[in-house]
Enzyme design. Structure first.
Site, PDB file in Angstrom:
ATOM      1  CD  GLU B 364      -3.212  -1.122   1.816  1.00 56.09           C
ATOM      2  OE1 GLU B 364      -3.685   0.007   2.043  1.00 56.09           O
ATOM      3  OE2 GLU B 364      -3.727  -2.171   2.198  1.00 56.09           O
ATOM      4  N   GLY B 365       1.929   1.206  -0.796  1.00 58.64           N
ATOM      5  CA  GLY B 365       2.859   2.325  -0.917  1.00 58.64           C
ATOM      6  C   GLY B 365       4.050   2.111  -0.005  1.00 58.64           C
TER       7      GLY B 365
END
Lengths: 257, 381
Positions: B364-365
């Site tokens: 998620e990044g």
């Protein structure tokens, strides 16, 4: 079927008990929970409600902080609650609490009254039985199984070394023993919904009791903690010698063999 | 300014912790060892409302705030980070984009079973050539009458295989780059939609991670989420909120590892006394506690902002995520150090926690991308 569950808020079973100089328990900062045996009572009430319909009312005696325990019961699925709070209750004994509960419960429509078999703090196991007596209804303690048919209950209760099967007419009081059921956790929705449920806060006058009518018959002048455990003894040396020494000490000093 | 949790939050934390300790903790190490997905626990999570914390009651959700959600993921991850990410990916990456960008019909159809946990959700964005840079998306969607035809492969998809509902992105017009991407709702069992290999991961081994394979998958046009070309924006917004879930997961891992180290330090005797009486250990424990408190404040602040909607959550979620993820890694590594040789064995959970922590800096990044997000936000002002 309408059910009343009497609930007591107790110290967390892992709480460390601290006494002040006068031998009173210092409850500040201690985590409070629903008396674990009362959770069995709540669960049984909810199961009966799911089977037969009706309302489950939680009744508790105590100050503002008891609201936490009541909210948990409501989050688990109880419908409404009554909290009886009055300055005159500061030194109430088991008799007084039972008398007050009886007055409050007698005003509620109720076929079954459930409670824990013991509170884990003072462990007196008196209130529910006294409540039954004050209401003039039968009581069965330490139940492991409860079956209802019409206005009759078939109950299995724990006795020393076995169980006893009892038949009793409703209304009646039952106290829950560990093993009766596995209490549910409140769901997220239950928690969110709990604050929308009614908690009636009643004074002694509201339940129809005069402050002088419930003057405690019993007082607790002082608590004391068990003496701290002494350190163990390490027996040095080779195993055969140490074992001989251990046997000697067990016989002569501890006198256990 | 009020730093107190509400009565509801306190009750929720107790409930999720009781559940996690009673039901999840006894099997966490075994599920990790066997890479076994926590299906039974997932169902129980659903019954307790943990699959739909933030969604309104009209869609069968709980209707609670993001702090409730953060607490949920934190407490699950404290004992089982794989279970934590299962809930996080389901809620934040599948149910949430449907809630935020779906039509009323889509919300009515898809949200209730997701919110109750009857169905599980997953999100397909990452591809072999599209990681931090979504413009590398090679999966294609082509409009054909009343349908879209999807072709391509998605990689590293959390909850895949077990999930029923998928939100996926696909490129509709390569010349437009990110603006050519669209998002779709896809159901398991649609002809042409299959699963590729299961990833063998370092940590969160009980969490399911598979490839999604699309071979001429035809989905009805009504399953387009938002507008054509809006897919990149949907994905980025989804990740903004999703980062609160991963930040909470990282916070839970850190808390769990810290508690293990604290307990061990009080029990382990060396040089004639518990090692917790050695200043070198005390300083490690103090640093752990300090970092965790700071991380918790950032995570709950981001959660608060996500619920209040007064300012964009992007910067705060990125800050919470990078700080909590780095905290989880530092704390778990130090926890292994406090436990020494025992900590390095699989007999103690800190070894798993150290492996579990790493992913929070990646998915998620990555931590690097979080800093890109933070920098873009502060330079824009």
């Amino acid at each position: 079927m309408n059910i009343v569950v009497t609930v007591k808020q107790t110290f967390d079973t892992e709480a460390k008990i601290v006494l002040d100089g006068k031998g009173s328990i210092d409850g500040s900062g201690v985590n409070l929970v629903i008396n674990p045996y009362d959770e069995f009572a709540i669960e049984e009430a909810l199961k009966l409600k799911e089977k037969f319909g009706g309302d489950v009312t939680v009744v508790s005696v105590g100050g503002e902080r008891v609201t936490e325990a009541i909210r948990t019961a409501l989050a688990m699925g109880c419908d409404k609650a009554v909290r009886i709070d009055d300055p005159a209750l500061a030194n109430a004994d088991e008799w007084a609490v039972a008398e007050i509960l009886a007055k409050a419960v007698s005003k509620l429509p109720c076929d079954i009254i459930l409670s824990g078999r013991i509170a884990v703090d003072d462990g007196s196991s008196q209130v529910a039985v006294r409540l039954a007596d004050a209401l003039g209804v039968p009581s069965v303690s330490s139940i492991l199984k409860l079956d209802i048919e019409g206005d009759a209950a078939t109950v299995t209760r724990e006795i020393d070394g076995g169980t006893e099967l009892i038949e009793v007419k409703l209304p009646a009081v039952f106290t829950a023993q560990k093993g009766l059921n596995e209490p549910r956790l409140p769901s997220m929705k239950g928690i969110m919904g709990a604050k929308k449920k009614e908690i009636a806060v009643l004074s002694l006058a509201d339940v129809g009791v005069g402050a002088g009518d419930v003057t405690a018959k019993m007082g607790v002048p002082k608590f004391s903690l068990p003496s701290p455990r002494k350190g163990g003894k390490v027996i040095p040396g080779e195993a055969p010698d140490a074992a001989r020494e251990l046997a000697k000490l067990l016989r002569e000093e501890a006198k256990v063999i | 300014m009020n730093f107190e949790l509400t009565e509801d939050h306190i009750m929720m934390r107790k409930m999720v912790r009781d559940f996690a300790e009673a039901e999840a903790a006894p099997g966490t190490e075994e599920r990790d060892e066997k890479e076994e997905f926590p299906m039974e626990l997932w169902k129980k999570c659903g019954e307790l409302g943990l699959a739909g914390v933030t969604f309104p009651e009209e869609y069968d959700g709980v209707g609670a705030d993001y702090i409730s959600y953060a607490i949920t993921v934190e407490e699950l991850s404290r004992v089982d980070a794989a279970l934590g990410v299962t809930i996080s990916a389901h809620s934040s990456l599948c149910a949430n984009p449907i809630y935020m960008f779906g039509t009323e019909e889509q919300k009515k159809k898809y949200l209730p079973p997701l919110a109750t946990g009857e169905k599980m959700g997953a999100f397909g964005l990452t591809e072999a050539m599209a990681g931090s840079d979504a413009s590398g998306t090679r999966t294609t969607a082509v409009r054909d009458g009343d349908e879209y035809v999807i072709n391509g492969t998605k990689l590293f998809i959390t909850n895949a295989y077990y999930a029923d509902t998928y939100v996926i992105t696909a490129q509709m017009d390569k010349s437009k780059g990110n603006r050519g991407i669209a998002a779709f709702i896809l159901e398991k069992g649609t002809p042409g939609f299959s699963f590729g290999k299961k990833e063998k991961k370092m940590g969160i081994r009980a969490s399911a991670t598979y490839e999604l394979v699309f071979e001429n998958v035809r989905i009805p046009a009504e399953n387009l989420l938002g507008q054509e070309g809006q897919g990149f924006k949907i994905a980025m917004t989804t990740l903004d909120y999703g980062r609160i879930g991963i930040a909470s997961q990282a916070l839970g891992i850190a808390q769990g590892a810290y508690e293990q180290a604290l307990k061990y330090a009080k029990e382990r005797v060396q040089f004639g006394k518990p090692i917790s009486e050695l200043q070198v250990i005390q300083f490690k424990l103090a640093d752990m506690a300090l970092a965790i408190e700071a991380a918790r404040l950032l995570v709950y602040q981001a959660a608060f902002i996500a619920s209040e909607h007064k300012v964009p959550v992007s910067k705060y979620a990125a800050m919470a995520k990078v700080f909590a993820a780095e905290t989880a890694n530092k704390v778990a590594t130090q926890a292994v150090q406090v436990l020494g040789g025992y900590g390095y064995t699989r007999d103690y959970p800190v070894e798993r926690m150290m492996r579990d922590a790493k992913i929070t800096e990646i998915y998620e990044g990555t931590s690097e991308i979080q800093r890109v997000v933070i920098a873009a936000n502060i330079l824009k002002d």
